[in-house]
Design an enzyme around this catalytic site. Sequence first.
Site, PDB file in Angstrom:
ATOM      1  N   SER A   8      36.798  36.732  42.511  1.00  0.00           N
ATOM      2  CA  SER A   8      38.080  37.323  42.889  1.00  0.00           C
ATOM      3  C   SER A   8      39.094  36.248  43.246  1.00  0.00           C
ATOM      4  CB  SER A   8      37.897  38.296  44.051  1.00  0.00           C
ATOM      5  OG  SER A   8      37.062  37.742  45.020  1.00  0.00           O
ATOM      6  N   HIS A  43      37.164  40.854  36.333  1.00  0.00           N
ATOM      7  CA  HIS A  43      37.292  41.131  37.765  1.00  0.00           C
ATOM      8  C   HIS A  43      37.313  42.627  38.050  1.00  0.00           C
ATOM      9  CE1 HIS A  43      39.760  40.709  41.720  1.00  0.00           C
ATOM     10  NE2 HIS A  43      38.470  40.754  41.961  1.00  0.00           N
ATOM     11  N   GLU A  53      40.500  43.431  35.844  1.00  0.00           N
ATOM     12  CA  GLU A  53      41.397  42.365  35.382  1.00  0.00           C
ATOM     13  C   GLU A  53      40.603  41.491  34.399  1.00  0.00           C
ATOM     14  OE1 GLU A  53      44.457  41.632  39.121  1.00  0.00           O
ATOM     15  OE2 GLU A  53      42.528  40.623  39.187  1.00  0.00           O
ATOM     16  N   ASN A  98      45.459  40.588  43.847  1.00  0.00           N
ATOM     17  CA  ASN A  98      45.371  39.899  45.137  1.00  0.00           C
ATOM     18  C   ASN A  98      46.596  39.040  45.431  1.00  0.00           C
ATOM     19  OD1 ASN A  98      43.074  41.008  46.177  1.00  0.00           O
ATOM     20  ND2 ASN A  98      41.719  39.523  45.217  1.00  0.00           N
TER      21      ASN A  98
HETATM   22  P1  NAI Z   1      27.114  40.015  47.793  1.00  0.00           P
HETATM   23  O1  NAI Z   1      26.852  39.028  48.862  1.00  0.00           O
HETATM   24  O2  NAI Z   1      27.013  41.475  48.106  1.00  0.00           O
HETATM   25  O3  NAI Z   1      26.085  39.724  46.580  1.00  0.00           O
HETATM   26  C1  NAI Z   1      25.889  38.477  46.021  1.00  0.00           C
HETATM   27  C2  NAI Z   1      24.468  38.415  45.489  1.00  0.00           C
HETATM   28  O4  NAI Z   1      24.336  37.236  44.704  1.00  0.00           O
HETATM   29  C3  NAI Z   1      23.399  38.338  46.575  1.00  0.00           C
HETATM   30  O5  NAI Z   1      22.449  39.361  46.368  1.00  0.00           O
HETATM   31  C4  NAI Z   1      22.804  36.945  46.426  1.00  0.00           C
HETATM   32  O6  NAI Z   1      21.408  36.923  46.686  1.00  0.00           O
HETATM   33  C5  NAI Z   1      23.079  36.633  44.971  1.00  0.00           C
HETATM   34  N1  NAI Z   1      23.208  35.217  44.670  1.00  0.00           N
HETATM   35  C6  NAI Z   1      23.884  34.278  45.347  1.00  0.00           C
HETATM   36  N2  NAI Z   1      23.810  33.094  44.726  1.00  0.00           N
HETATM   37  C7  NAI Z   1      23.043  33.287  43.617  1.00  0.00           C
HETATM   38  C8  NAI Z   1      22.612  32.454  42.548  1.00  0.00           C
HETATM   39  N3  NAI Z   1      22.939  31.158  42.518  1.00  0.00           N
HETATM   40  N4  NAI Z   1      21.875  32.995  41.587  1.00  0.00           N
HETATM   41  C9  NAI Z   1      21.529  34.295  41.615  1.00  0.00           C
HETATM   42  N5  NAI Z   1      21.897  35.140  42.593  1.00  0.00           N
HETATM   43  C10 NAI Z   1      22.651  34.641  43.579  1.00  0.00           C
HETATM   44  O7  NAI Z   1      28.526  39.646  47.180  1.00  0.00           O
HETATM   45  P2  NAI Z   1      29.574  40.595  46.417  1.00  0.00           P
HETATM   46  O8  NAI Z   1      30.486  41.195  47.399  1.00  0.00           O
HETATM   47  O9  NAI Z   1      28.835  41.474  45.473  1.00  0.00           O
HETATM   48  O10 NAI Z   1      30.417  39.501  45.600  1.00  0.00           O
HETATM   49  C11 NAI Z   1      29.916  38.867  44.460  1.00  0.00           C
HETATM   50  C12 NAI Z   1      31.058  38.267  43.673  1.00  0.00           C
HETATM   51  O11 NAI Z   1      32.014  39.267  43.337  1.00  0.00           O
HETATM   52  C13 NAI Z   1      31.830  37.154  44.387  1.00  0.00           C
HETATM   53  O12 NAI Z   1      32.233  36.223  43.429  1.00  0.00           O
HETATM   54  C14 NAI Z   1      33.024  37.915  44.942  1.00  0.00           C
HETATM   55  O13 NAI Z   1      34.140  37.083  45.157  1.00  0.00           O
HETATM   56  C15 NAI Z   1      33.297  38.890  43.817  1.00  0.00           C
HETATM   57  N6  NAI Z   1      34.021  40.099  44.202  1.00  0.00           N
HETATM   58  C16 NAI Z   1      33.740  40.755  45.370  1.00  0.00           C
HETATM   59  C17 NAI Z   1      34.421  41.918  45.694  1.00  0.00           C
HETATM   60  C18 NAI Z   1      34.109  42.653  46.961  1.00  0.00           C
HETATM   61  O14 NAI Z   1      34.943  43.470  47.383  1.00  0.00           O
HETATM   62  N7  NAI Z   1      32.980  42.444  47.582  1.00  0.00           N
HETATM   63  C19 NAI Z   1      35.476  42.481  44.816  1.00  0.00           C
HETATM   64  C20 NAI Z   1      35.625  41.749  43.570  1.00  0.00           C
HETATM   65  C21 NAI Z   1      34.953  40.590  43.315  1.00  0.00           C
END
Ligand code: NAI
Length: 507
Positions: free
Chosen positions: A123, A144, A156, A194
């Site tokens: 994001s 996105h 996006e 954003n």
């Molecule tokens: P989250 O913390 O809920 O999930 C991330 C997951 O990725 C975790 O289960 C973790 O174990 C895993 N992980 C971390 N590093 C890893 C790696 N090297 N290899 C494999 N698995 C790995 O995070 P969330 O909220 O789902 O965000 C994920 C991505 O999406 C980020 O880039 C965030 O910026 C983006 N994003 C988040 C939004 C939100 O509202 N939470 C909205 C839009 C985008």
Amino acid sequence: MGALNRDVKVLVIGAGAMGSGIAHVAALAGHAVYLYDMNAEAVARGKAGIEKDLRFLVGKGKLAEAECVATLARVRPVTALADAGDAGLAIEAIVERLDVKQKLFLELEALLGEDAILASNTSSLSITAMAAPLARPERLVGLHFFNPAPRMKLVEIVSGLATDKALAESLHATAKAWGKVPVHARSTPGFIVNRVARPYYAEAQRVLAEGAAAPATLDAILRDGCGFPMGPFELMDLIGHDVNYAVTNSVFDAYFGDKRFTPSLIQQELVQAGRLGRKSGRGFYDYREGASRPQADDEATRSAAGTVTVVGDLGVAAGLIGRFEAAGIKVQREAGKGAGHIEVGEARLALSDGRTATRRADEEALANLVLFDLAADYASTPRLAVALADQCGSGAAQLAIGTLQKAGLAVSRIDDVAGMVALRTVAMLANEAADGVLQGIGSARDIDTAMRYGTNYPKGPLAWADELGIRRVATVLANLREHYGEERYRVSPLIQRKAITGATFHE
Ligand code: NAI
């Protein structure tokens, strides 16, 4: 290049909030989905979450049982990336760190076939930077999704400097085939949503800092009066101040400290205090057991005039006329030049033009000026904010307020801040959106679509500017710029240009 074929396998890396939502969407659209996470428990949790969401849809009668079972069967947890080597599209939703994402994509580039598409759900990180270490950076695109991915329509499609155009088009078509509303965006800080959304939080906090009104009143003005799904303060409390403040700071830093994006001291203090919003029990509001939610301050009921005189053309506010008439108030009409206004007894009621009421009253030698704010639809809005000039007599103001109340409006009186609340917010949203168009971040159509589907704004900011009249928007912004003398309120060059001929953003 059209949408990806349904037999293309999708690999989702990261099974957290976003990854499991994206896997849900791709599987429901008919793709076999590999779900991987470095934490095996996260995959199990992610799959269980997908099942719960699909079962909810079955319960609501929105999904057939057989489809639910087939969709779940298409989501295959994997414990090693190597087990997903035949995927044609890999979407990562892992931790938001550039170095970690770059390392993952290098691994995927070595593992997957030549034609595989690499996508990031980042994001805030640059797609250009993320793709730079790859042998074939043209294969990487930003995809996105918004949270929660199964419910939020917007995607996006973010192109970095090297991204293959045909590939971005193909993902655009794919997202559409998945039931989403895709828009193209160029990889720049905050992409579209954003970045363009920043003034929604910033202007509200600015007028709060200036003591315009309490958060509950400001929220009500934007929510009930302007049709935003949530007021800015309740929305920041929901998002979490740590997250919202971090996004503002990251956009501010990424634009080299552009004053447009200056973070708010008020929010900084909430973060410092650990008042992160709903999740910590306190933010702008108190969510703790037994705490009561403050209501918007409404003016006490006043007596109304029997007759009002509408001078000139009220423009977007013309819907008020029918409301006066329906309330039994006689409406006289008089010709007039420039923006119209309403004479109520000794008072003049007019839509703000970005100046304070006090300054406008002084410059136009008006004894009793009462300004009103922007509303989404004056014919139906339940609430309207007013601001009184310091020169305004209380009897005259009360009659103006009472007349609006008789027309069915809850009236919120705010202090005399320049551009009021809704008007300056919408003008600044349009200003940011216009700069986005000018800088090629997205088309006017895509930016408006992004704001309607990514944030559920009632109207696209540019369509709103068209409706208000681009000249009025330019005037409001120029008046804010002059009032504060701050770079933050500089008028977008595209708005300045369109204001010369009165051109619109949309046909
Ligand atoms: P989250 O913390 O809920 O999930 C991330 C997951 O990725 C975790 O289960 C973790 O174990 C895993 N992980 C971390 N590093 C890893 C790696 N090297 N290899 C494999 N698995 C790995 O995070 P969330 O909220 O789902 O965000 C994920 C991505 O999406 C980020 O880039 C965030 O910026 C983006 N994003 C988040 C939004 C939100 O509202 N939470 C909205 C839009 C985008």
